[in-house]
Write an enzyme that holds these catalytic residues in place. Structure first.
Site, PDB file in Angstrom:
ATOM      1  N   HIS A 267       0.789  -1.203   0.038  1.00  0.00           N
ATOM      2  CA  HIS A 267       0.077   0.025  -0.161  1.00  0.00           C
ATOM      3  C   HIS A 267       0.855   1.259  -0.021  1.00  0.00           C
ATOM      4  O   HIS A 267       0.759   1.984  -0.936  1.00  0.00           O
ATOM      5  CB  HIS A 267      -0.853   0.002   1.019  1.00  0.00           C
ATOM      6  CG  HIS A 267      -1.834   1.332   1.397  1.00  0.00           C
ATOM      7  ND1 HIS A 267      -3.057   1.240   0.873  1.00  0.00           N
ATOM      8  CD2 HIS A 267      -1.494   2.265   1.739  1.00  0.00           C
ATOM      9  CE1 HIS A 267      -3.613   2.103   1.030  1.00  0.00           C
ATOM     10  NE2 HIS A 267      -2.940   2.930   1.526  1.00  0.00           N
ATOM     11  N   GLU A 268       1.751   1.223   0.975  1.00  0.00           N
ATOM     12  CA  GLU A 268       2.721   2.611   1.121  1.00  0.00           C
ATOM     13  C   GLU A 268       3.556   2.476  -0.268  1.00  0.00           C
ATOM     14  O   GLU A 268       3.963   3.903  -0.515  1.00  0.00           O
ATOM     15  CB  GLU A 268       3.472   2.423   2.297  1.00  0.00           C
ATOM     16  CG  GLU A 268       2.672   2.585   3.484  1.00  0.00           C
ATOM     17  CD  GLU A 268       1.436   3.548   3.763  1.00  0.00           C
ATOM     18  OE1 GLU A 268       1.746   4.720   3.183  1.00  0.00           O
ATOM     19  OE2 GLU A 268       0.471   3.450   4.441  1.00  0.00           O
ATOM     20  N   HIS A 271       1.649   4.547  -2.915  1.00  0.00           N
ATOM     21  CA  HIS A 271       1.906   5.973  -2.592  1.00  0.00           C
ATOM     22  C   HIS A 271       3.026   6.644  -2.875  1.00  0.00           C
ATOM     23  O   HIS A 271       3.333   7.642  -3.623  1.00  0.00           O
ATOM     24  CB  HIS A 271       1.763   6.261  -1.077  1.00  0.00           C
ATOM     25  CG  HIS A 271       0.418   6.249  -0.515  1.00  0.00           C
ATOM     26  ND1 HIS A 271      -0.688   6.983  -1.038  1.00  0.00           N
ATOM     27  CD2 HIS A 271      -0.345   5.497   0.394  1.00  0.00           C
ATOM     28  CE1 HIS A 271      -1.836   6.849  -0.460  1.00  0.00           C
ATOM     29  NE2 HIS A 271      -1.699   5.957   0.628  1.00  0.00           N
ATOM     30  N   GLU A 297      -4.514   7.940  -3.166  1.00  0.00           N
ATOM     31  CA  GLU A 297      -5.005   6.791  -2.619  1.00  0.00           C
ATOM     32  C   GLU A 297      -5.391   5.606  -3.601  1.00  0.00           C
ATOM     33  O   GLU A 297      -5.329   4.796  -3.534  1.00  0.00           O
ATOM     34  CB  GLU A 297      -6.221   7.067  -1.583  1.00  0.00           C
ATOM     35  CG  GLU A 297      -6.687   5.781  -0.912  1.00  0.00           C
ATOM     36  CD  GLU A 297      -5.642   5.349   0.259  1.00  0.00           C
ATOM     37  OE1 GLU A 297      -4.816   6.346   0.735  1.00  0.00           O
ATOM     38  OE2 GLU A 297      -5.758   4.596   1.108  1.00  0.00           O
TER      39      GLU A 297
HETATM   40 ZN    ZN Z   1      -3.160   5.094   1.765  1.00  0.00          ZN
END
Ligand code: ZN
Length: 503
Positions: A267-268, A271, A297
């Site tokens: 997830h990170e 980003h 996101e």
């Molecule tokens: Zn996030």
């Protein structure tokens, strides 16, 4: 009439001012990153002071007379190119917005937020909403005042959402949720009546070092540039960026829960890949910044869910997992593993929820915030309202405040209007991913071989490269040919779960 040479000179001065502002903000972000990772305990007092000083300096630079006069001379200057003109108009919008806030209001808000954060921490620890209620009431009152300061056309909550997702309105979010939730609810009911895949093997004992090594290997495979970023440990995973060549992500390791670290890493990384893909030459300017929180996101969720929770990804990566943890996954097939990491289960905690039920958590917060801001709900009614909505939508009983309305930090920071960006991120992600697949029918085969380079290239070209020049809806249209269409998300879930749950 200003001469062309003067316009060029003024633009250079504007760019220099914005870059200095970005330098100050980067120093601030670095201090905050350090605070969450390596700062010694005793450093917190002076650090708070240093952060406050730099914040003040940044605020002065954003609202300075020097910037105002530069923007005045450059606004509508025909000598500038399209990107330059867009930068000036976006900076001017930011400037005019900042100018609306009376100094006394800014001070009061920041004082209330720091008191609220402490009260929330205590209330969460003590499991008593009442310890947070007074501060929250004050904060909601200030947020209502803020909607009047900023102005709105239809609903006061629009003014708050606009802060995180420009142009996002109650009308739009209501339409999305009203249309989507009954369908998600129908799918959830079918899933609950079907046989659930086993996932007991994900809750075993997993050596910390092996988890860390696996996470680092996966991150590198996805394209995270370790010469332009690093990963560290913190109590809550987050990502931050000082410029495209220095992007930091953090994770946490739970020795008894395999999914926790790995999926937060992915997830990170999503980003971070966005930040590492912003154009270098535009540092400090809107054209060098991320577009919106929803788009940010969308990148993390695309990598976490559409890549990291896909069958193709695990076809390539499951051998890595069994090599690191031969005992824990002995006798567990790749298919069993894939199904386990995609299990749907209504739960109490938003950050631990699956791809489907997640949006009920968001919608509940959105509804409550909207009612608080419009005055339809009073803060002392939040715990009861929370319980009622969790029962209605997710069929779960909320046992206490810590696992209920006190679980998220957002309100204590005054971040009302933030939650919808999480759902928007998932919806954009599904639409982007569907488009990439359509343009490259061999994407799945490539992912089975651990090759996501083409996907990253597509994202860089269509989304990362233009910074904040376009609004989310415009980016979506440029990238996929149409405005946000939540059907892509629904179709994606339907296809995934009908396969996993055989429904
Ligand atoms: Zn996030």
């Amino acid at each position: 009439m200003i001469k062309t040479t003067d316009i060029k000179e003024a633009y250079d001065l504007y760019r220099l001012h914005m870059r200095k502002l970005a330098d100050v903000r980067s120093a601030l972000a670095l201090m905050q990153w350090d605070q969450e990772t390596y700062m010694p305990v005793k450093g917190s007092g002076f650090r708070a002071q240093q952060v406050a000083t730099l914040s003040e300096l940044a605020h002065e630079m954003v609202t300075s007379e020097k910037l105002e006069s530069l923007l005045d001379s450059l606004y509508e200057a025909t000598e500038l190119n399209d990107t330059e003109r867009k930068n000036i108009s976006l900076t001017r919008e930011d400037f005019l917005k900042q100018k609306k806030y009376p100094a006394a209001f800014v001070r009061k808000m920041s004082e209330t937020i720091s008191r609220s954060f402490n009260a929330w921490n205590l209330a969460k620890k003590e499991n008593r909403f009442s310890l947070f209620e007074n501060e929250l009431t004050e904060l909601v009152q200030l947020k209502k005042e803020e909607t009047e300061i900023l102005g709105y056309t239809e609903h006061p909550y629009d003014a708050l959402m606009d802060e995180f997702e420009k142009g996002c309105t109650v009308r739009q979010m209501d339409h999305i949720f009203d249309n989507m939730l009954p369908k998600l609810r129908g799918l959830l009911e079918k899933i609950q009546h079907a046989k659930s895949p086993d996932d007991f093997f994900l809750f075993n004992s997993f050596d910390k070092k092996n988890q860390w090594d696996l996470g680092m290997q996966v991150i590198a495979e996805l394209g995270f540039d370790f010469e332009a970023g690093r990963q560290d440990i913190s109590s809550h995973p987050f990502s931050t960026s000082f410029n495209k060549y220095d992007v930091r992500i953090t994770t946490r390791i739970d020795e008894n829960d395999f999914s926790s670290m790995l999926f937060s890493c992915i997830h990170e990384t999503g980003h971070a890949l966005y930040e590492q893909g912003l154009p270098e030459s535009e540092y400090g300017l809107p054209s060098g910044e991320f577009a919106s929180l929803g788009i940010h996101e969308s990148q993390s969720r695309l990598w976490e869910n559409h890549v990291g929770r896909s069958r193709a990804f695990w076809k390539f990566n499951y051998p890595l997992v069994t090599e690191k943890f031969p005992e824990a996954f002995r006798g567990i097939s790749e298919e069993q593993f894939y199904k386990a990491v995609n299990r749907v289960k209504p739960s109490l905690i938003r950050t631990e929820s699956d791809e489907l039920t997640y949006h009920f958590h968001v919608m509940i917060r959105y509804e409550i915030e909207k009612m608080l801001i419009s005055g339809e709900l009073q803060t002392n009614d939040i715990p009861a309202c929370w319980k009622e909505k969790y029962r209605k939508w997710l069929d779960v009983d909320v046992p206490d405040d810590t696992r209920g309305c006190l679980q998220d930090v957002h309100w204590s920071h005054g971040s009302f209007g933030y939650f919808p960006t999480y759902s928007l991120g998932s919806f954009y992600a599904a639409q982007f991913f569907s488009r990439v697949k359509k343009e490259d029918p061999s994407l799945n085969e490539k992912m089975e071989k651990g090759d996501t380079g083409g996907l990253l290239h597509w994202l860089r070209q269509r989304i990362h490269g233009s910074g904040r020049i376009w609004k989310s809806g415009e980016i979506c249209k440029i990238a996929t040919g149409e405005e946000l269409n939540v059907t892509y998300f629904l179709d994606y879930l339907l296809e995934k779960y009908s396969n996993i749950y055989e429904i």
